[in-house]
Scaffold this active site. Structure first.
Site, mmCIF file in Angstrom:
data_model
loop_
_atom_site.group_PDB
_atom_site.id
_atom_site.type_symbol
_atom_site.label_atom_id
_atom_site.label_comp_id
_atom_site.label_asym_id
_atom_site.label_seq_id
_atom_site.Cartn_x
_atom_site.Cartn_y
_atom_site.Cartn_z
ATOM 1 N N ARG A 25 41.881 5.885 -13.332
ATOM 2 C CA ARG A 25 41.083 5.433 -11.770
ATOM 3 C C ARG A 25 42.306 5.853 -10.815
ATOM 4 O O ARG A 25 42.162 5.035 -9.796
ATOM 5 C CB ARG A 25 40.864 4.184 -12.079
ATOM 6 C CG ARG A 25 39.757 3.640 -12.705
ATOM 7 C CD ARG A 25 38.435 3.985 -12.156
ATOM 8 N NE ARG A 25 37.405 3.848 -13.037
ATOM 9 C CZ ARG A 25 36.433 2.762 -12.997
ATOM 10 N NH1 ARG A 25 36.683 1.806 -12.143
ATOM 11 N NH2 ARG A 25 35.560 2.606 -13.671
ATOM 12 N N ARG A 29 38.870 2.865 -5.237
ATOM 13 C CA ARG A 29 39.025 2.111 -4.004
ATOM 14 C C ARG A 29 40.173 1.466 -3.646
ATOM 15 O O ARG A 29 40.397 0.619 -2.469
ATOM 16 C CB ARG A 29 38.028 0.753 -4.280
ATOM 17 C CG ARG A 29 36.561 1.306 -4.363
ATOM 18 C CD ARG A 29 35.708 0.330 -4.979
ATOM 19 N NE ARG A 29 36.073 0.044 -6.482
ATOM 20 C CZ ARG A 29 35.278 -0.690 -6.968
ATOM 21 N NH1 ARG A 29 34.559 -1.316 -6.802
ATOM 22 N NH2 ARG A 29 35.632 -0.513 -8.491
ATOM 23 N N ARG A 38 33.673 6.451 0.915
ATOM 24 C CA ARG A 38 32.684 5.831 0.401
ATOM 25 C C ARG A 38 31.805 4.811 1.434
ATOM 26 O O ARG A 38 30.803 4.231 1.044
ATOM 27 C CB ARG A 38 33.211 4.552 -0.815
ATOM 28 C CG ARG A 38 33.368 5.381 -2.077
ATOM 29 C CD ARG A 38 32.164 5.462 -2.753
ATOM 30 N NE ARG A 38 31.849 4.241 -3.381
ATOM 31 C CZ ARG A 38 30.683 3.388 -3.123
ATOM 32 N NH1 ARG A 38 30.017 3.640 -2.124
ATOM 33 N NH2 ARG A 38 30.424 2.383 -3.434
ATOM 34 N N ASP A 74 31.660 9.974 -13.754
ATOM 35 C CA ASP A 74 31.530 8.738 -14.244
ATOM 36 C C ASP A 74 31.226 8.789 -15.753
ATOM 37 O O ASP A 74 30.305 9.949 -15.818
ATOM 38 C CB ASP A 74 30.730 7.586 -13.513
ATOM 39 C CG ASP A 74 30.733 6.207 -14.021
ATOM 40 O OD1 ASP A 74 31.770 5.554 -13.524
ATOM 41 O OD2 ASP A 74 30.071 5.968 -14.883
ATOM 42 N N TYR A 157 26.250 0.076 -22.277
ATOM 43 C CA TYR A 157 25.576 -0.210 -20.979
ATOM 44 C C TYR A 157 24.109 0.350 -21.196
ATOM 45 O O TYR A 157 23.326 -0.320 -20.630
ATOM 46 C CB TYR A 157 26.400 0.923 -20.007
ATOM 47 C CG TYR A 157 27.424 0.560 -19.641
ATOM 48 C CD1 TYR A 157 27.956 -0.471 -18.705
ATOM 49 C CD2 TYR A 157 28.746 1.254 -20.295
ATOM 50 C CE1 TYR A 157 29.292 -0.870 -18.265
ATOM 51 C CE2 TYR A 157 29.891 0.611 -19.978
ATOM 52 C CZ TYR A 157 30.160 -0.327 -19.009
ATOM 53 O OH TYR A 157 31.597 -0.701 -18.748
HETATM 54 O O1 CP3 Z 1 39.996 8.036 -13.610
HETATM 55 C C1 CP3 Z 1 39.635 8.570 -12.441
HETATM 56 O O2 CP3 Z 1 40.254 8.519 -11.336
HETATM 57 C C2 CP3 Z 1 38.334 9.250 -12.727
HETATM 58 C C3 CP3 Z 1 37.020 8.708 -12.403
HETATM 59 C C4 CP3 Z 1 36.419 7.604 -13.275
HETATM 60 C C5 CP3 Z 1 35.643 6.750 -12.659
HETATM 61 N N1 CP3 Z 1 34.867 5.875 -13.857
HETATM 62 C C6 CP3 Z 1 34.822 6.317 -11.390
HETATM 63 C C7 CP3 Z 1 34.600 5.217 -10.801
HETATM 64 C C8 CP3 Z 1 36.267 7.523 -14.513
HETATM 65 C C9 CP3 Z 1 37.224 8.260 -15.650
HETATM 66 C C10 CP3 Z 1 35.264 6.415 -14.968
HETATM 67 C C11 CP3 Z 1 34.930 6.304 -16.385
HETATM 68 C C12 CP3 Z 1 34.470 4.562 -16.472
HETATM 69 N N2 CP3 Z 1 33.131 4.452 -15.782
HETATM 70 C C13 CP3 Z 1 34.557 3.835 -17.643
HETATM 71 C C14 CP3 Z 1 35.580 4.047 -18.571
HETATM 72 C C15 CP3 Z 1 36.877 3.800 -17.929
HETATM 73 C C16 CP3 Z 1 37.163 2.171 -17.880
HETATM 74 O O3 CP3 Z 1 37.305 1.893 -16.790
HETATM 75 O O4 CP3 Z 1 37.149 1.372 -18.940
HETATM 76 C C17 CP3 Z 1 33.643 2.866 -17.453
HETATM 77 C C18 CP3 Z 1 33.422 1.880 -18.446
HETATM 78 C C19 CP3 Z 1 32.483 3.182 -16.568
HETATM 79 C C20 CP3 Z 1 31.367 2.575 -16.112
HETATM 80 C C21 CP3 Z 1 31.543 2.072 -14.593
HETATM 81 N N3 CP3 Z 1 31.563 2.847 -13.467
HETATM 82 C C22 CP3 Z 1 31.750 0.803 -14.293
HETATM 83 C C23 CP3 Z 1 31.383 -0.405 -15.265
HETATM 84 C C24 CP3 Z 1 31.663 0.594 -12.579
HETATM 85 C C25 CP3 Z 1 31.607 -0.640 -11.922
HETATM 86 C C26 CP3 Z 1 32.844 -1.224 -12.184
HETATM 87 C C27 CP3 Z 1 33.897 -0.611 -11.070
HETATM 88 O O5 CP3 Z 1 35.115 -0.288 -11.383
HETATM 89 O O6 CP3 Z 1 33.272 -0.443 -9.841
HETATM 90 C C28 CP3 Z 1 31.822 2.056 -12.413
HETATM 91 C C29 CP3 Z 1 31.929 2.537 -10.993
HETATM 92 C C30 CP3 Z 1 33.125 3.583 -10.939
HETATM 93 N N4 CP3 Z 1 33.414 4.594 -11.534
HETATM 94 C C31 CP3 Z 1 33.778 3.507 -9.572
HETATM 95 C C32 CP3 Z 1 34.778 4.411 -9.746
HETATM 96 C C33 CP3 Z 1 35.905 5.052 -8.771
HETATM 97 C C34 CP3 Z 1 33.815 2.431 -8.493
HETATM 98 C C35 CP3 Z 1 32.711 2.872 -7.842
HETATM 99 C C36 CP3 Z 1 32.844 2.538 -5.932
HETATM 100 O O7 CP3 Z 1 33.297 3.530 -5.200
HETATM 101 O O8 CP3 Z 1 32.194 1.545 -5.655
#
Ligand code: CP3
Length: 348
Positions: A25, A29, A38, A74, A157
């Site tokens: 990540r 944010r 965003r 994602d 999910y």
């Molecule tokens: O690591 C990185 O920088 C690459 C980008 C990346 C995202 N999601 C961007 C994201 C990666 C590798 C993921 C993987 C992901 N997505 C996982 C596995 C990794 C982990 O954290 O366990 C999971 C479970 C998801 C599913 C997911 N995506 C959820 C549950 C959520 C909401 C929770 C949250 O953190 O906001 C997301 C949204 C998400 N994916 C965001 C980002 C940057 C936030 C979205 C926003 O900008 O509002």
């Protein structure tokens, strides 16, 4: 792109000039530059724009000097292509950050049979175009990591309809094991075609995010997860790029994880990194700073990070990372201080 970059060398357990560091990540944010993007576009819209994918992926490389970039996308982006209606909810003030929502979750064998396997060149072209745009932006500075979600984590999910725990999915394992296997089979096929295409488009390494696998006991891991993960590892191996396996809460199964066929195993903070390396000598180890530490005083993060570097030991095959993703609210200067401290770290 030199094929001897320190991140790729460490994945292969070869000696490096200094420890490679990236953070899960690392685009997100906590960065003002990400929040600015965003303000203009929704999360899925961002994931579907090759230009914005490249901008957001490259920003942490420019800002912090990480040794690898990770595709901005994602683990759920393919769900619409397999037949599921995915949205990301806007966070409500005081109620967390929102998250994925699937309005037609998979509950029955018929639901599973209706799922399609995506055709990435058609359904996920924006991801592949994004990879090509990122590579242009990186101009060979650091390698690019592609990724997919692991079958269990994506299934959680898909079955629950969002981030709502694991009870429905785990109940399916016992009440309808054939349906569960059929679901894992589809999601495995979907993961394999996606990662193969990401690598063909230019990703230099592949990480499988199986974040919630620690939910299962050993018997269920052996039945419902490891056979599928082995197939994903084999598919990546055929392409010749290094593979990384990430999960949390899995240190009790580390020796078994190390035998699944991945080159690198990423561990969370619940196990000391020296113990992880001792118990899994046949793979590279990635991890494992507790991401919460980065919320605190800068020096506390630096001290903890250096403790992890020391504990990891001098043997080749270690990549500095967090135990899970960077948290919202992390001061960017803490990230920078830790990257610099890891780069300055030397054995001697
Ligand atoms: O690591 C990185 O920088 C690459 C980008 C990346 C995202 N999601 C961007 C994201 C990666 C590798 C993921 C993987 C992901 N997505 C996982 C596995 C990794 C982990 O954290 O366990 C999971 C479970 C998801 C599913 C997911 N995506 C959820 C549950 C959520 C909401 C929770 C949250 O953190 O906001 C997301 C949204 C998400 N994916 C965001 C980002 C940057 C936030 C979205 C926003 O900008 O509002």
């Amino acid at each position: 792109m030199p094929t001897t970059h320190r991140f790729l060398e460490a994945c292969r357990r070869r000696p490096v000039d200094r420890l490679p560091v990236w953070m899960m990540r690392q685009a997100g944010r906590y960065q003002p530059s990400y929040r600015a993007v965003r303000q203009q576009v929704g999360f899925l819209e961002l994931c579907r724009s090759p230009e914005l994918i490249a901008q957001v992926t490259c920003a942490p490389i420019d800002e912090f000097g990480f040794d690898a970039a990770i595709l901005f996308s994602d683990i759920l982006v393919h769900l619409p292509a397999i037949g599921l209606d995915l949205t990301f909810e806007k966070g409500e003030k005081g109620k967390g950050d929102g998250g994925p929502r699937i309005s037609n979750p998979v509950r029955t064998r018929a639901d599973v049979d209706a799922l399609k396997v995506p055709v990435p060149s058609r359904d996920l072209k924006y991801v592949l175009d994004g990879i090509r745009a990122i590579k242009a932006g990186l101009a060979g500075r650091v390698p690019l990591i592609g990724f997919v979600g692991g079958p269990f984590t994506v299934a959680s999910y898909v079955v629950e309809g969002g981030s709502q725990g694991f009870n429905r999915l785990k109940t399916m394992l016992y009440a309808a094991p054939e349906a569960a296997h059929a679901l894992f089979e589809k999601l495995t096929q979907a993961a394999i075609v996606q990662i193969e295409e990401q690598i063909a488009a230019g990703a230099h390494a592949a990480q499988v995010f199986e974040s919630w696998l620690g939910e299962l006991d050993r018997e269920d891991l052996e039945r419902f997860s490891f056979p599928y993960l082995t197939r994903i590892a084999e598919a990546v191996k055929k392409t010749g790029v290094p593979s990384i396996f990430f999960a949390t809460g899995m240190s009790g199964h580390l020796e078994r994880l190390a035998g699944l066929g991945f080159d690198v195993v990423s561990v969370d903070w619940r196990i000391p990194i020296d113990e992880a390396r001792r118990r899994a000598p046949g793979v590279a180890i990635q991890g494992n700073l507790d991401s919460t530490v980065l919320l605190g005083p800068t020096q506390a993060g630096v001290d903890k990070a250096l403790g992890v570097c020391r504990a990891a030991g001098p043997a080749p095959g270690y990549i500095f990372n967090l135990g899970h993703g960077i948290q919202v609210g992390t001061p960017p200067e803490n990230v920078k201080a830790v990257v610099d401290a890891v780069h300055a770290f030397r054995w001697k």
